[in-house]
Design a protein around this motif. Structure first.
Motif, short mmCIF file in Angstrom:
data_model
loop_
_atom_site.label_atom_id
_atom_site.label_comp_id
_atom_site.label_asym_id
_atom_site.label_seq_id
_atom_site.Cartn_x
_atom_site.Cartn_y
_atom_site.Cartn_z
N MET A 94 0.83 -1.20 0.00
CA MET A 94 0.00 0.00 0.00
C MET A 94 0.86 1.25 0.00
O MET A 94 1.87 1.33 0.73
CB MET A 94 -0.92 0.00 1.22
CG MET A 94 -1.89 1.16 1.27
SD MET A 94 -2.97 1.07 2.72
CE MET A 94 -3.95 2.56 2.49
N GLU A 95 0.47 2.22 -0.80
CA GLU A 95 1.12 3.52 -0.85
C GLU A 95 0.13 4.60 -0.41
O GLU A 95 -1.03 4.57 -0.80
CB GLU A 95 1.63 3.84 -2.25
CG GLU A 95 2.82 3.03 -2.69
CD GLU A 95 3.38 3.51 -4.02
OE1 GLU A 95 2.78 4.44 -4.61
OE2 GLU A 95 4.40 2.97 -4.47
N SER A 138 -13.69 6.40 13.68
CA SER A 138 -13.30 5.55 12.55
C SER A 138 -12.81 6.41 11.40
O SER A 138 -13.28 7.54 11.20
CB SER A 138 -14.48 4.69 12.09
OG SER A 138 -15.51 5.49 11.52
N ILE A 139 -11.85 5.88 10.68
CA ILE A 139 -11.37 6.49 9.44
C ILE A 139 -11.28 5.37 8.43
O ILE A 139 -10.70 4.31 8.70
CB ILE A 139 -10.01 7.20 9.65
CG1 ILE A 139 -9.55 7.85 8.33
CG2 ILE A 139 -8.95 6.29 10.22
CD1 ILE A 139 -8.36 8.76 8.50
N ASN A 140 -11.89 5.57 7.27
CA ASN A 140 -12.02 4.47 6.32
C ASN A 140 -12.10 4.99 4.90
O ASN A 140 -12.35 6.18 4.65
CB ASN A 140 -13.27 3.64 6.62
CG ASN A 140 -14.53 4.47 6.57
OD1 ASN A 140 -14.87 5.14 7.54
ND2 ASN A 140 -15.22 4.45 5.44
N LEU A 148 -13.48 -1.47 -0.82
CA LEU A 148 -12.46 -1.60 0.21
C LEU A 148 -13.05 -1.26 1.58
O LEU A 148 -12.44 -0.54 2.38
CB LEU A 148 -11.27 -0.68 -0.11
CG LEU A 148 -10.59 -0.93 -1.46
CD1 LEU A 148 -9.52 0.11 -1.72
CD2 LEU A 148 -9.97 -2.33 -1.50
N GLN A 149 -14.24 -1.75 1.84
CA GLN A 149 -14.93 -1.40 3.08
C GLN A 149 -14.20 -1.89 4.33
O GLN A 149 -14.41 -1.36 5.43
CB GLN A 149 -16.34 -1.96 3.05
CG GLN A 149 -16.39 -3.47 2.93
CD GLN A 149 -17.81 -4.01 2.85
OE1 GLN A 149 -18.76 -3.30 3.15
NE2 GLN A 149 -17.97 -5.26 2.44
N ASP A 150 -13.36 -2.91 4.19
CA ASP A 150 -12.63 -3.41 5.35
C ASP A 150 -11.32 -2.66 5.59
O ASP A 150 -10.63 -2.95 6.58
CB ASP A 150 -12.33 -4.90 5.18
CG ASP A 150 -13.60 -5.73 5.17
OD1 ASP A 150 -14.49 -5.43 5.99
OD2 ASP A 150 -13.71 -6.65 4.35
N LEU A 151 -10.99 -1.71 4.73
CA LEU A 151 -9.79 -0.91 4.93
C LEU A 151 -10.16 0.28 5.81
O LEU A 151 -10.58 1.33 5.34
CB LEU A 151 -9.24 -0.44 3.58
CG LEU A 151 -7.91 0.34 3.62
CD1 LEU A 151 -6.83 -0.50 4.25
CD2 LEU A 151 -7.51 0.79 2.23
#
Length: 886
Positions: free
Chosen positions: A235-236, A864-866, A872-875
């Motif tokens: 990830m970047e 939460s921050i997402n 990519l809901q689990d990120l």
């Protein structure tokens, strides 16, 4: 990342577009390889042509052409639709070099395919196509190739395709679809339609050059409609690599829903320990059906399993079945606050499309839940704040729009009192009003308005505590059942032109499967260590019983209008509408023993008591006393008209001063005493648009004894006052909704744009509406009850005041910051009502949320921050203090 497979469509389509481009100029491909001598070496054309149904043959004449050209010569390409092509500068056909050039904003459209580029070159010698951008006056490359098919769009620095090897290379590609954006430094299409990607990345951020975040990989292999396999993925963030990496990536690459594992959330609760929540598996069974099962597990022994089944068939039905079963263990065994309970929830919804069966419908809304399940396993604010849960399952049908049948089952549950009431089954049948004496022609007679209706209801019901509902005693002894028939017959008539005289007969028939017999018993009763000698004993007698009764009623009503016109001043007219109604009703004495509905018993003192054999039955019992009463109701309405500049037609506006103010009283001819009923007064009006005032009171013409019971003596005779006040209730409600639109000039009346605001403020994870810069909802309710008690000839007023105030709203601090809030004050309890503060920050492709409940049983906070995209809901990163820890 399924959009990668569409590269094959792009590269395969490029050759077709090349042939189309040449065909649109009226040339055959074979003339390019063998140009006639009269044709000039170069043809330049800058106009726009369309072509449809063109057949292109590529047949070279010379024998020294390569095998690829010979194969190409045998190919036939059919154009099945209109082709549009434009070029701002020109289209150049170099027949000598066997090339075609399109310059300046070249666009080729075929069906749902569009190719754009500032420069497109087709070389028939090398069997290749090349597209790229061109530098503008400042040297910046513009008009890079852009390929669009349907909703998918591809951008690249250059595009190259070889129609001999059926391979193509795209450099610096950017493609987009509903899932996100794919970047690739070099993309190569192989002959088997698989695609190799070199130095690529995937992101849901729409910044093309420098996305805020991405998942980068060195190499990837795309197999269309199958899978995508990559090498190491990392990830970047803002172009900076992070330690978040995987040794390889494997992604399904077929459209539609995907089955897979649901990643749980983790954390710690003070009283339940460490946990994993909402982890499980999702199964995409078909386009009409899916299933998921999730669960929670805690280190101190609590666990919950939650299966969910959803179904939907277009134009037929839709619904879902949600189940929950869990064991809640609070604190540690042996501690004072230790608690262990087994809880469950059943939630079933079914909705039939009205078009499926217009004459019949089936619907279900079942919500059965235990109180501890609400307390420990639900996150919905509405469920947590609700004490009442209701369920219903019903089937409805009709015949000719006249006969209606409903079969249903209902459930009502109070989690505070733990009382459950179930009606299962319940049958209702009704016949619409019909006119049996109505004729088809001739002069209308008064009796033609005679109408008849019919209503039937039968049900089986039980009410008990939720802990013992499924016991044998509840299912056998506490079940009540019965049926009732109602047949109203009415005849309205006009009298003296201005009066309406309505007459009716109401027939009621009750059917029960049991009745009671009550008598005095001299036996000894032992109850809670107490010995009682002699008591009232009630026996239940099984067997069919029927209870029939009827009543007759008649009413006379009219309307009287009074108008006061005012020539001067802003008030131009005042109108009073007076609606008197005089009624008479008669009920026979069904308490007479000849009917068999009532009986008596005598205690040891010789006192006789009367009771109904259908006491506490499902539909009650017939009236036990004869009644013949006159009733008088006076309704009043007061309005005025004032000048209004906004009304350009009449120049007047109507204002309601009193919506309704009524007086009602009755006189019972059949009673031997206390013939007059108390006088009831009630009124309702709106002081302003958002302020409502209501008033009710009751006044009795009779006096009371020392115990406060009514006696057959007028209050005037003892106190020289006509009426004795019993109670009065004043209610005032103020609901004020403010928003930015209230302070702007509007062409149309203001809509209720903030109706959904309350839901947003209750749940910070709902949709955030940025179209509302700010809104404020204020609500105040005031209720004053004055009940007069009379004891030993003393007036003892009892006052009760209930006041509540609530405030909710939202405000956009900046174009990226939003706050929603909700709070209130209970003046009676002298405490703050449910309070929440929610903060939202738009981070472009990410979002941040913070919700805080500072006090009360729901006290908690959640941060939460997402990533915004559901792909990519689990990120996400979440931290919280759960209310279940309080």
């Amino acid at each position: 990342m399924r959009m990668v497979c569409s590269f094959g469509k792009l590269l395969t389509t490029l050759w077709l577009l090349t042939i189309l481009t040449i065909s649109m100029n009226g040339l055959r491909a074979d003339s390019l390889f063998n140009p006639p001598s009269i044709v000039p070496d170069t043809i330049i054309q800058s106009d726009t042509n369309n072509v449809s149904g063109y057949l292109v043959d590529t047949i070279p004449d010379s024998a020294d052409q390569s095998d690829s050209l010979n194969r190409l010569a045998r190919e036939r390409t059919v154009i099945e639709d209109i082709v549009e092509r434009t070029a701002r500068d020109s289209i150049v056909q170099d027949i000598a070099r066997k090339k075609v050039f399109l310059y300046g904003e070249a666009v080729v459209k075929y069906q749902d395919i569009t190719l754009k580029a500032d420069y497109i070159e087709v070389d028939f010698k090398t069997n290749s196509l090349y597209a790229t951008g061109l530098p503008d006056s400042s040297g910046k490359i513009v008009g890079v190739p852009e390929f669009t098919e349907g909703k998918e769009t591809f951008k690249a620095k250059t595009m190259t395709y070889n129609f001999k090897t059926k391979e193509g290379i795209i450099k610096n590609v950017l493609t987009q679809d509903d899932l996100g954006y794919l970047h690739g430094e070099k993309v190569k299409k192989m002959e088997d339609n698989s695609i190799n990607v070199f130095h690529g990345s995937f992101t849901t951020c729409n910044l093309e050059e420098h996305p805020h975040f991405s998942f980068s990989f060195g190499k990837a292999r795309v197999i269309p409609d199958d899978k995508i396999v990559t090498g190491p993925v990392y990830m970047e963030i803002e172009g900076v690599p992070t330690p978040l990496a995987l040794p390889f990536g494997y992604f399904p690459n077929n459209k539609g829903r995907k089955s897979g594992i649901l990643i749980p959330t983790y954390g710690e609760m003070d009283k339940k320990g460490f946990y994993l929540e909402n982890g499980g598996y999702y199964w995409a069974i078909s386009d009409k059906l899916d299933f998921q099962i999730t669960g929670d597990i805690f280190s101190r022994g609590s666990w919950t399993i939650k299966p969910q089944l959803r179904y939907k068939k277009r134009y037929k039905y839709s619904g879902a079945l949600n189940l929950g079963y869990g064991v809640n263990v609070i604190s540690t065994k042996g501690s004072p606050d230790y608690e262990k309970s087994t809880d469950f929830r059943i939630r079933w919804t079914f909705k039939q499309d009205p078009k499926a069966r217009p004459r019949s419908t089936f619907s279900a809304d079942v919500n059965i839940i235990t109180s501890n399940y609400v307390k420990y396993n639900t996150s919905s604010l509405n469920d947590y704040l609700s004490n009442e849960f209701q369920s219903s399952v019903s089937y409805q049908t009709n015949w000719a729009g006249k006969y209606y049948l409903t079969l249903s089952g209902t459930h009502r549950q109070n989690t505070k009192t733990h009382q459950v009431t179930v009606n299962l089954p319940e049958l209702t049948f009704s016949i619409n009003r019909f006119y049996p004496l109505k004729r088809s022609g001739g002069k209308k007679r008064f009796y033609e308005d005679l109408s008849i209706q019919y209503n039937f209801n039968a049900r089986n019901t039980a009410t008990t505590a939720d802990s013992v509902f499924f016991t044998e005693q509840t299912l056998t002894e506490k079940m009540q059942n019965g049926a009732i028939h109602k047949l109203p017959i009415s005849l309205p008539m006009k009298v003296l032109k201005y009066f309406t005289w309505s007459n009716s007969i109401n027939i009621t028939d009750r059917m029960y499967s049991q009745s009671i017999d009550r008598y005095w018993s001299d036996d000894t009763l032992f109850n809670n260590n107490d010995t009682i000698v002699g008591y009232i004993k009630t026996d239940t007698i099984k067997g069919f019983k029927n209870a029939f009764d009827f009543n007759i009623s008649s009413s006379l009503t009219t309307k009287v209008y009074g108008m006061l016109k005012i020539k001067k001043g802003p008030v131009r007219a005042i109108r009073h509408v007076f609606t008197p109604s005089l009624s008479f009703s008669y009920v026979p004495d069904f308490g007479d023993k000849k009917w068999g509905y009532y009986d008596t018993y005598t205690d040891t003192t010789g006192r006789e008591y009367t009771y109904s054999r259908f006491e506490r039955s499902l539909y009650g019992s017939p009236p036990g006393q004869k009644s013949g009463s006159f009733g008088l109701v006076l309704n009043n309405n007061l309005e005025m008209k004032v000048r209004s500049r906004k009304d350009t037609i009449t120049g007047l506006k109507k204002i309601v001063l009193i919506e309704n103010f009524s007086f009602s009283m009755s006189y019972n001819l059949a009673a031997d005493s206390l013939n007059l009923s108390p006088l009831r007064m009630s009124g309702r009006t709106k002081l302003w648009k958002n302020i409502t005032l209501q008033y009710t009171s009751q006044w009795d013409p009779y006096d009371v004894d020392t115990n406060g019971h009514r006696v057959n003596q007028f209050y005037w005779n003892t106190r020289r006052t006509i009426l004795r006040k019993e109670n009065s209730i004043w209610s005032l409600s103020i609901n004020l909704r403010l928003g930015d639109k209230d302070f702007k000039k509007k062409k149309k009346p203001k809509d209720a744009t903030t109706d959904e605001m309350d839901e947003i403020s209750e749940n910070p994870h709902e949709f955030v509406d940025w179209d509302i810069p700010w809104s404020l909802n204020l609500a105040y309710n005031f209720n004053y009850t004055n009940k007069i008690l009379y004891n030993d000839y003393q007036v003892l007023p009892e006052h009760k005041i209930v006041q509540t105030f609530s405030v909710s709203g939202q405000v956009n601090l900046t174009p990226k910051w939003k706050i929603t809030f909700r709070s209130g004050w209970d003046f009676t309890a002298k405490q703050i009502s449910y309070t929440s503060l929610n903060l939202y920050r738009d981070l472009h492709c990410w979002e941040m949320r913070f919700s805080w409940v500072p006090l009360g049983p729901r006290k908690s906070w959640n941060f939460s921050i997402n990533v915004k995209s559901s792909v990519l809901q689990d990120l996400k990163l979440s931290r919280k203090k759960d209310y279940r820890d309080i």
